[in-house]
Write a protein that holds these residues in place. Structure first.
Motif, PDB file in Angstrom:
ATOM      1  N   LYS A   1     -19.783  -6.320  -6.574  1.00  0.00           N
ATOM      2  CA  LYS A   1     -18.554  -7.031  -6.938  1.00  0.00           C
ATOM      3  C   LYS A   1     -17.531  -6.120  -7.598  1.00  0.00           C
ATOM      4  O   LYS A   1     -16.335  -6.284  -7.392  1.00  0.00           O
ATOM      5  N   GLY A   2     -17.967  -5.165  -8.404  1.00  0.00           N
ATOM      6  CA  GLY A   2     -17.036  -4.280  -9.118  1.00  0.00           C
ATOM      7  C   GLY A   2     -16.169  -3.442  -8.197  1.00  0.00           C
ATOM      8  O   GLY A   2     -14.928  -3.518  -8.271  1.00  0.00           O
ATOM      9  N   PRO A   3     -16.738  -2.608  -7.333  1.00  0.00           N
ATOM     10  CA  PRO A   3     -15.899  -1.794  -6.453  1.00  0.00           C
ATOM     11  C   PRO A   3     -15.023  -2.620  -5.515  1.00  0.00           C
ATOM     12  O   PRO A   3     -13.879  -2.257  -5.244  1.00  0.00           O
ATOM     13  N   MET A   4     -15.539  -3.744  -5.033  1.00  0.00           N
ATOM     14  CA  MET A   4     -14.746  -4.580  -4.139  1.00  0.00           C
ATOM     15  C   MET A   4     -13.551  -5.183  -4.887  1.00  0.00           C
ATOM     16  O   MET A   4     -12.447  -5.270  -4.339  1.00  0.00           O
ATOM     17  N   THR A   5     -13.740  -5.571  -6.139  1.00  0.00           N
ATOM     18  CA  THR A   5     -12.643  -6.111  -6.940  1.00  0.00           C
ATOM     19  C   THR A   5     -11.581  -5.055  -7.167  1.00  0.00           C
ATOM     20  O   THR A   5     -10.378  -5.339  -7.052  1.00  0.00           O
ATOM     21  N   VAL A   6     -11.980  -3.844  -7.489  1.00  0.00           N
ATOM     22  CA  VAL A   6     -11.021  -2.751  -7.712  1.00  0.00           C
ATOM     23  C   VAL A   6     -10.221  -2.480  -6.440  1.00  0.00           C
ATOM     24  O   VAL A   6      -8.997  -2.309  -6.484  1.00  0.00           O
ATOM     25  N   ILE A   7     -10.876  -2.466  -5.305  1.00  0.00           N
ATOM     26  CA  ILE A   7     -10.183  -2.213  -4.039  1.00  0.00           C
ATOM     27  C   ILE A   7      -9.174  -3.316  -3.736  1.00  0.00           C
ATOM     28  O   ILE A   7      -8.037  -3.044  -3.328  1.00  0.00           O
ATOM     29  N   ILE A   8      -9.553  -4.555  -3.949  1.00  0.00           N
ATOM     30  CA  ILE A   8      -8.645  -5.675  -3.680  1.00  0.00           C
ATOM     31  C   ILE A   8      -7.453  -5.643  -4.623  1.00  0.00           C
ATOM     32  O   ILE A   8      -6.308  -5.849  -4.202  1.00  0.00           O
ATOM     33  N   VAL A   9      -7.681  -5.367  -5.904  1.00  0.00           N
ATOM     34  CA  VAL A   9      -6.580  -5.304  -6.876  1.00  0.00           C
ATOM     35  C   VAL A   9      -5.614  -4.181  -6.512  1.00  0.00           C
ATOM     36  O   VAL A   9      -4.392  -4.367  -6.554  1.00  0.00           O
ATOM     37  N   LEU A  10      -6.134  -3.021  -6.160  1.00  0.00           N
ATOM     38  CA  LEU A  10      -5.260  -1.910  -5.748  1.00  0.00           C
ATOM     39  C   LEU A  10      -4.458  -2.260  -4.510  1.00  0.00           C
ATOM     40  O   LEU A  10      -3.263  -1.948  -4.421  1.00  0.00           O
ATOM     41  N   ALA A  11      -5.072  -2.914  -3.555  1.00  0.00           N
ATOM     42  CA  ALA A  11      -4.364  -3.297  -2.327  1.00  0.00           C
ATOM     43  C   ALA A  11      -3.244  -4.290  -2.633  1.00  0.00           C
ATOM     44  O   ALA A  11      -2.138  -4.181  -2.086  1.00  0.00           O
ATOM     45  N   VAL A  12      -3.509  -5.237  -3.517  1.00  0.00           N
ATOM     46  CA  VAL A  12      -2.480  -6.223  -3.890  1.00  0.00           C
ATOM     47  C   VAL A  12      -1.338  -5.540  -4.638  1.00  0.00           C
ATOM     48  O   VAL A  12      -0.151  -5.836  -4.397  1.00  0.00           O
ATOM     49  N   LEU A  13      -1.649  -4.615  -5.545  1.00  0.00           N
ATOM     50  CA  LEU A  13      -0.600  -3.908  -6.287  1.00  0.00           C
ATOM     51  C   LEU A  13       0.272  -3.065  -5.353  1.00  0.00           C
ATOM     52  O   LEU A  13       1.495  -3.033  -5.494  1.00  0.00           O
ATOM     53  N   ILE A  14      -0.332  -2.390  -4.411  1.00  0.00           N
ATOM     54  CA  ILE A  14       0.440  -1.578  -3.467  1.00  0.00           C
ATOM     55  C   ILE A  14       1.314  -2.462  -2.589  1.00  0.00           C
ATOM     56  O   ILE A  14       2.490  -2.153  -2.354  1.00  0.00           O
ATOM     57  N   ALA A  15       0.771  -3.582  -2.125  1.00  0.00           N
ATOM     58  CA  ALA A  15       1.563  -4.512  -1.314  1.00  0.00           C
ATOM     59  C   ALA A  15       2.723  -5.081  -2.120  1.00  0.00           C
ATOM     60  O   ALA A  15       3.849  -5.202  -1.617  1.00  0.00           O
ATOM     61  N   ALA A  16       2.498  -5.412  -3.396  1.00  0.00           N
ATOM     62  CA  ALA A  16       3.561  -5.948  -4.256  1.00  0.00           C
ATOM     63  C   ALA A  16       4.643  -4.891  -4.486  1.00  0.00           C
ATOM     64  O   ALA A  16       5.843  -5.209  -4.499  1.00  0.00           O
ATOM     65  N   PHE A  17       4.236  -3.635  -4.667  1.00  0.00           N
ATOM     66  CA  PHE A  17       5.214  -2.568  -4.863  1.00  0.00           C
ATOM     67  C   PHE A  17       6.126  -2.446  -3.644  1.00  0.00           C
ATOM     68  O   PHE A  17       7.347  -2.367  -3.775  1.00  0.00           O
ATOM     69  N   PHE A  18       5.537  -2.409  -2.443  1.00  0.00           N
ATOM     70  CA  PHE A  18       6.360  -2.261  -1.246  1.00  0.00           C
ATOM     71  C   PHE A  18       7.222  -3.490  -0.984  1.00  0.00           C
ATOM     72  O   PHE A  18       8.343  -3.376  -0.484  1.00  0.00           O
ATOM     73  N   LEU A  19       6.743  -4.665  -1.340  1.00  0.00           N
ATOM     74  CA  LEU A  19       7.558  -5.878  -1.205  1.00  0.00           C
ATOM     75  C   LEU A  19       8.747  -5.822  -2.157  1.00  0.00           C
ATOM     76  O   LEU A  19       9.875  -6.117  -1.766  1.00  0.00           O
ATOM     77  N   ALA A  20       8.514  -5.426  -3.413  1.00  0.00           N
ATOM     78  CA  ALA A  20       9.606  -5.317  -4.385  1.00  0.00           C
ATOM     79  C   ALA A  20      10.591  -4.231  -3.956  1.00  0.00           C
ATOM     80  O   ALA A  20      11.816  -4.407  -4.076  1.00  0.00           O
ATOM     81  N   TYR A  21      10.104  -3.122  -3.444  1.00  0.00           N
ATOM     82  CA  TYR A  21      10.965  -2.029  -2.980  1.00  0.00           C
ATOM     83  C   TYR A  21      11.844  -2.502  -1.825  1.00  0.00           C
ATOM     84  O   TYR A  21      13.034  -2.192  -1.762  1.00  0.00           O
ATOM     85  N   ALA A  22      11.272  -3.272  -0.913  1.00  0.00           N
ATOM     86  CA  ALA A  22      12.054  -3.796   0.214  1.00  0.00           C
ATOM     87  C   ALA A  22      13.104  -4.768  -0.256  1.00  0.00           C
ATOM     88  O   ALA A  22      14.251  -4.775   0.242  1.00  0.00           O
ATOM     89  N   LEU A  23      12.789  -5.590  -1.260  1.00  0.00           N
ATOM     90  CA  LEU A  23      13.775  -6.549  -1.784  1.00  0.00           C
ATOM     91  C   LEU A  23      14.920  -5.825  -2.488  1.00  0.00           C
ATOM     92  O   LEU A  23      16.078  -6.236  -2.368  1.00  0.00           O
ATOM     93  N   VAL A  24      14.613  -4.735  -3.202  1.00  0.00           N
ATOM     94  CA  VAL A  24      15.647  -3.977  -3.865  1.00  0.00           C
ATOM     95  C   VAL A  24      16.578  -3.327  -2.841  1.00  0.00           C
ATOM     96  O   VAL A  24      17.800  -3.277  -3.030  1.00  0.00           O
ATOM     97  N   LEU A  25      16.029  -2.829  -1.735  1.00  0.00           N
ATOM     98  CA  LEU A  25      16.865  -2.228  -0.711  1.00  0.00           C
ATOM     99  C   LEU A  25      17.752  -3.235  -0.007  1.00  0.00           C
ATOM    100  O   LEU A  25      18.872  -2.911   0.401  1.00  0.00           O
ATOM    101  N   ILE A  26      17.267  -4.454   0.146  1.00  0.00           N
ATOM    102  CA  ILE A  26      18.045  -5.499   0.830  1.00  0.00           C
ATOM    103  C   ILE A  26      19.193  -5.944  -0.059  1.00  0.00           C
ATOM    104  O   ILE A  26      20.307  -6.178   0.412  1.00  0.00           O
ATOM    105  N   LEU A  27      18.951  -6.071  -1.329  1.00  0.00           N
ATOM    106  CA  LEU A  27      19.995  -6.587  -2.239  1.00  0.00           C
ATOM    107  C   LEU A  27      20.904  -5.483  -2.611  1.00  0.00           C
ATOM    108  O   LEU A  27      21.645  -4.890  -2.765  1.00  0.00           O
TER     109      LEU A  27
END
Length: 77
Positions: A51-77
């Motif tokens: 459970k530990g390594p899988m949780t870390v991988i999922i959290v990192l994936a969500v953070l990276i996806a959130a970063f790119f989503l926020a970056y795309a929103l900043v470029l659009i606005l």
């Protein structure tokens, strides 16, 4: 330097019949009988991801996806 062929010479190889055939008593065992000769592996059974390594991988994936989503929103606005 002389070249030595890795192929056996039929006239000097034991167990061969004339013409290159092999008598039934000279053949190796069938493949299906080989796994019984190996030791049983019990020291490291596969149980999948813990459970530990899988949780870390999922959290990192969500953070990276959130970063790119926020970056795309900043470029659009």
């Amino acid at each position: 330097m002389t070249h030595i062929s890795p192929d056996p010479e039929p006239e000097r190889t034991t167990g061969l019949e004339p013409g290159g055939g092999v008598p039934p008593g000279e053949t190796p065992p069938a493949e299906s009988s080989m796994p019984e000769t190996l030791p049983r592996e019990t020291h490291n059974p596969a149980k999948g991801w813990s459970k530990g390594p899988m949780t870390v991988i999922i959290v990192l994936a969500v953070l990276i996806a959130a970063f790119f989503l926020a970056y795309a929103l900043v470029l659009i606005l």
